[in-house]
Each structure stands twice: as C-alpha cells, then as structure tokens.
Design a protein around this motif. Structure first.
Motif, PDB file in Angstrom:
ATOM      1  N   UNK A  73     -38.301   5.858 -34.239  1.00 53.83           N
ATOM      2  CA  UNK A  73     -39.368   6.492 -35.016  1.00 53.83           C
ATOM      3  C   UNK A  73     -40.735   6.084 -34.488  1.00 53.83           C
ATOM      4  N   UNK A  74     -40.868   4.814 -34.124  1.00 52.42           N
ATOM      5  CA  UNK A  74     -42.126   4.342 -33.559  1.00 52.42           C
ATOM      6  C   UNK A  74     -42.454   5.007 -32.239  1.00 52.42           C
ATOM      7  N   UNK A  75     -41.424   5.241 -31.431  1.00 53.91           N
ATOM      8  CA  UNK A  75     -41.634   5.910 -30.141  1.00 53.91           C
ATOM      9  C   UNK A  75     -42.117   7.344 -30.352  1.00 53.91           C
ATOM     10  N   UNK A  76     -41.514   8.029 -31.316  1.00 52.24           N
ATOM     11  CA  UNK A  76     -41.911   9.418 -31.599  1.00 52.24           C
ATOM     12  C   UNK A  76     -43.341   9.451 -32.127  1.00 52.24           C
ATOM     13  N   UNK A  77     -43.662   8.546 -33.051  1.00 50.64           N
ATOM     14  CA  UNK A  77     -45.018   8.490 -33.592  1.00 50.64           C
ATOM     15  C   UNK A  77     -46.037   8.244 -32.484  1.00 50.64           C
ATOM     16  N   UNK A  83     -31.454   3.405 -29.795  1.00 49.69           N
ATOM     17  CA  UNK A  83     -31.082   4.815 -29.931  1.00 49.69           C
ATOM     18  C   UNK A  83     -31.693   5.587 -28.764  1.00 49.69           C
ATOM     19  N   UNK A  84     -30.846   6.102 -27.893  1.00 47.28           N
ATOM     20  CA  UNK A  84     -31.335   6.786 -26.695  1.00 47.28           C
ATOM     21  C   UNK A  84     -31.207   8.307 -26.792  1.00 47.28           C
ATOM     22  N   UNK A  85     -30.291   8.814 -27.627  1.00 52.77           N
ATOM     23  CA  UNK A  85     -30.114  10.261 -27.696  1.00 52.77           C
ATOM     24  C   UNK A  85     -31.198  10.901 -28.574  1.00 52.77           C
ATOM     25  N   UNK A 121     -49.726   9.336 -33.744  1.00 53.48           N
ATOM     26  CA  UNK A 121     -49.909   9.255 -35.195  1.00 53.48           C
ATOM     27  C   UNK A 121     -49.551   7.837 -35.649  1.00 53.48           C
ATOM     28  N   UNK A 122     -50.111   7.383 -36.759  1.00 51.04           N
ATOM     29  CA  UNK A 122     -49.842   6.017 -37.232  1.00 51.04           C
ATOM     30  C   UNK A 122     -48.374   5.829 -37.596  1.00 51.04           C
ATOM     31  N   UNK A 123     -47.878   4.632 -37.327  1.00 57.23           N
ATOM     32  CA  UNK A 123     -46.499   4.267 -37.678  1.00 57.23           C
ATOM     33  C   UNK A 123     -46.518   2.912 -38.369  1.00 57.23           C
TER      34      UNK A 123
END
Length: 493
Positions: A268-272, A224-226, A277-279
């Motif tokens: 989600x992991x990239x954002x975390x 997911x790139x967008x 923050x923990x993921x």
C-alpha cells in the motif's frame, strides 16, 4: 359513465397496490443500511461532509467521526463496511460522489492482498464463512442506494452469480419473509422516526482482548510482489479522487497484523508513493496499546478508535486545510451527536459487567472515579488488570504494590495514587477535597474536607469485597455508581 368509473377504480386500485407494495418493501427491508446512512444523505445534501473514510470493519470500528468533530470540528462520514474488499470500497466511493463532494477521502488498504474479482467467487482464496460474511455484509453498504444504472454496474462488478445479484438489485427477494421479525423500528421507517446512527456511520465495540495473538515479523520473502485486484482498486480510488481534485490519503489502521497483512501494508505504501499521496501505516506508529485497545485480534475497541480518530484528526487539520465547524450554528446536529455519544459511553460503562472492560472505558476521561484495592486482592497477581490501571495512572506503582492501593482520577486534579502505607491529602476533586488514609486490613478512610463524617470507602454490608469502584460526574460530583468486587481467582464478580 360506468366505464369511466370502472376505469378510475382500476387506476385507484393499481395505485394503492403500488403504494402497499412499496411500503411493504420499506418495512420488510433489513434496516442496517438505513441505520448506517441515516445522517449521510441529509448532511451530504447540506454540503456538510468534508471527509469520507473508506474500508472494511477495521474502519467502521476504528474511526469515530464524532471524536473528529468534538476534538477538531472536522465533519466526516464513516463509509466502512464489514468484510468490504477494496473493490466494494471503490463502488462505495463512486456512489457517494453522486451526492457529495468531500475535500478529502481516506481509504484503508486492509485486504489489499486479496486477488479476487467477485465477492461470491473466491472459494479458492477464502473460507466459506468469509465469503458468506462478505456477501451478507455487502447489504449494509448497498441496500440504501437507489436502484439505478450505477448500482447495477456496481453489483455486476462485485457479484458473479445472477441469483446473488438479484438479492441486491431486488432486495424484496431476500427480505419478503422478515414479517415474523418486524419491530417498532421497521414501521417507524415509514414516518422517518427510525433509530439513527449518531456516530455518522461508525460502530463501537467495548471489549478488551486480554490474549492478543502476535505474528512473525515480515521478511523479504514475504513481500507482496503480484499486482492484485485489491491493489488495482486502491489505484482506481486514488485515480478517481485525483481526477476530481479531492485530497486522498491511504492508511493501514492498527491491529494485531498477520505477516501477510504486514506485506500488504508495505505494498500500500508503494502504491501511495507512486501516486505521490500521503500514506499513514499505523502498524508502525504505536498509536494504540495492543493490550488495551483491541476488541479482538483484528478490530479496535472504543478506546482504540478514539486514539486513531484523534491522530487522524490532528493529521487532517495539519495537512488537509479543513475548517473547524464547532462554533457554526449550521452544524448544531453534529454537536447534538456528540452529546448522544457521551450518553452512549455512560450507558456502556454503567451496564458493563466485565471489570476489565469497565476499567478500560474509564481511561477515556469522561468520568471521575476512585479505584480502591485491598491488600489481599487478586488484582496484584493479574498482569492484564494492572496494565489497564497503569494506562490510566501513567506509573507502575500498582505493578510494585502489594496493597492496599488507591487511584483517583479527576478532571481538576488529574491522577493521584497511593500504595501501602502512603497517605493522600488535599486532592481536589468534584467529590470534594479528599484525604485518603489506610488504617488496617479492610479498613481505610476516604473523606472530603468539607464533611469529614463521610467515609466513601466504608460499608459494613460490603466488608468482604476487596475492590471498590466509585464513578462520579466530573463536574457535579454526583456519584453515578459505587460498585464492589471480589477477585475470586481473578474472576471479578
């Protein structure tokens, strides 16, 4: 004087009319939201809630706050909603923070890939059924909150159509014709005696999906790139928590994920990581058994929820600096709900007619039981049933058995099993110190040393059934249920 009396009558009439309208609104309103938040406002008022869980039906069905309290003393509330996109979870958090300040917020990132702002205006992205479900289920998370500026802001952000908005801002519009379907619980709301959610916002499912769909593995082309709307609201949730000094963790709870879901989990992991923050990506941790712990392809059942809750409980206690409230008299209500949960499991187990679901529930350590299978049973050709049994036994003995087979599970002695001509002796259980001995086809002994005249596995009236299941209280040894099944072509009846 007459004018004064008439004025007073008018005021009294208007007041009574107002009371009647308010009472009617309360009675007629669908009670799903009241039920979900039955404990939230009371416990929030007492500052008893240390953790909030946000997300979709994956959360509401996948995290059991009672297990967290029973095993770790963690006080939490499950704010998850069916079909809730991350923007709905964001507003759920903002509403919640007006009445409580948790130490931790755990947000699940399912549907992060959804790139739509309004729940009612995404026909190009989702099916009509998904859109309708999402709007319908928003009532679960919104109806209980008071009508104020914050709720108006939330609805304006989540809903585009003004007619749909009005259903949330003035829910009497939706529920005024429910009078035909009113029951005791509707009226009990007026007196504060309505049914309550003893799972602190969670819900349990009890089926076992025997045919789980699997999907292709993720490739680089699938990533997911967008920057989606879902990603934006996950960032808003993290921002809000960090601004308030609340610990925040991101999860991706386990299920049989499609390729797009796996891509969303990576995002989600990239954002975390960006927010430090923990993921916890449970798609990769093997916490649940896909052949036992799914209610359907997308949702966990009660055993899966217990495993996920236990994992998160340990993580929170190790990471979150949370108090164990189990020995605190102030939290007696939480312990009472543990008892309610035990009663619910017992009721679900004893009322369950599906043997797959029943065997899976028996893996939860709440009961002692004996499973006996004759040598001609269809179970030995049933891979799904054998897998559920192996989950309990911890061995592959039934896999290699042609019968007869016996499995005894007891809180004192653990698991004992025998196959073929094997004998068991001295098995300490709440039923007594058991001896098991196969004798011949359809005849066998299972008796306690304390009274050898008892044979738990023999009954003339059930001689033709090839499966027996004895469920007993693990402390008193009282037999709760003795059930017999025939494996007619592996349809257990």
């Amino acid at each position: 004087m007459k004018k004064i009396k008439n004025f007073i009558r008018i005021i009294v009439f208007i007041f009574l009319l107002f009371v009647v309208i308010c009472a009617s609104s309360v009675v007629l309103r669908r009670k799903d939201s009241d039920y979900k938040y039955s404990d939230f406002f009371k416990e929030a008022k007492e500052s008893h809630i240390d953790v909030l869980f946000l997300g979709s039906s994956h959360v509401i069905n996948g995290i059991n706050p009672v297990v967290l309290y029973e095993d770790y003393g963690i006080t939490s509330y499950n704010m998850g909603g069916h079909g809730s996109l991350l923007q709905a979870s964001y507003w759920e958090l903002i509403e919640s923070l007006t009445v409580c300040t948790p130490k931790w917020v755990v947000v699940d990132a399912y549907m992060l890939e959804k790139n739509v702002q309004y729940l009612d205006s995404r026909a190009a992205f989702d099916s009509e059924d998904e859109v309708n479900t999402s709007i319908e289920q928003l009532h679960l998370n919104m109806d209980k909150w008071p009508l104020d500026k914050l709720k108006v802001a939330a609805i304006n952000d989540l809903i585009e159509d003004n007619d749909v908005k009005n259903q949330f801002l003035f829910d009497f519009i939706v529920y005024h014709n429910r009078w035909k379907n009113l029951d005791r619980n509707d009226y009990a709301t007026l007196t504060g005696n309505a049914d309550e959610n003893f799972l602190f916002g969670g819900e349990l499912r009890y089926n076992v999906d025997l045919d789980v769909t699997t999907y292709p593995e993720l490739t680089e082309a699938d990533l997911l790139t967008e920057h989606t709307v879902g990603a934006e609201y996950l960032m808003k949730i993290i921002d809000e928590c960090q601004r308030r000094g609340i610990g925040v963790a991101v999860t991706y709870l386990p299920f049989s994920a499609e390729t797009k879901d796996k891509a969303a989990a990576v995002k989600a992991g990239e954002i975390a990581a960006t927010y430090d923050v923990p993921y916890i990506n449970m798609l990769e941790l093997g916490i649940v058994d896909m052949q036992a712990d799914l209610n359907d392809t997308g949702h966990l059942n009660a055993t899966g929820a217990a495993k996920v809750s236990d994992y998160l409980g340990k993580w929170l206690m190790d990471t979150g600096d949370l108090a164990d409230h189990r020995n605190d008299e102030e939290y007696e209500h939480w312990q009472n709900n543990v008892s309610e949960y035990k009663n619910e499991l017992k009721s679900a187990l004893l009322s369950e007619e599906n043997l797959y679901n029943k065997i899976n529930l028996l893996s939860m350590d709440e009961f002692g039981f004996v499973l006996y299978v004759n040598d001609d049973s269809g179970i030995f050709d049933d891979d799904s049933m054998k897998h559920l049994v192996e989950n309990i036994s911890g061995t592959d003995k039934i896999e290699n058995s042609e019968g007869p087979y016996i499995l005894i599970k007891d809180s004192q002695s653990g698991v004992s099993e025998a196959s073929g001509e094997e004998i068991l002796s001295g098995v300490v259980t709440a039923l007594g110190t058991l001896t098991y001995q196969p004798v011949e086809h359809r005849f066998r002994f299972l008796y306690p040393a304390e009274d050898e005249s008892i044979n738990y596995l023999y009954d003339d009236s059930h001689i033709d059934e090839d499966i027996q299941l004895i469920i007993y209280d693990p402390e008193s040894g009282e037999i709760i249920s003795h059930e017999y099944y025939n494996s007619y072509g592996m349809e257990y009846r």
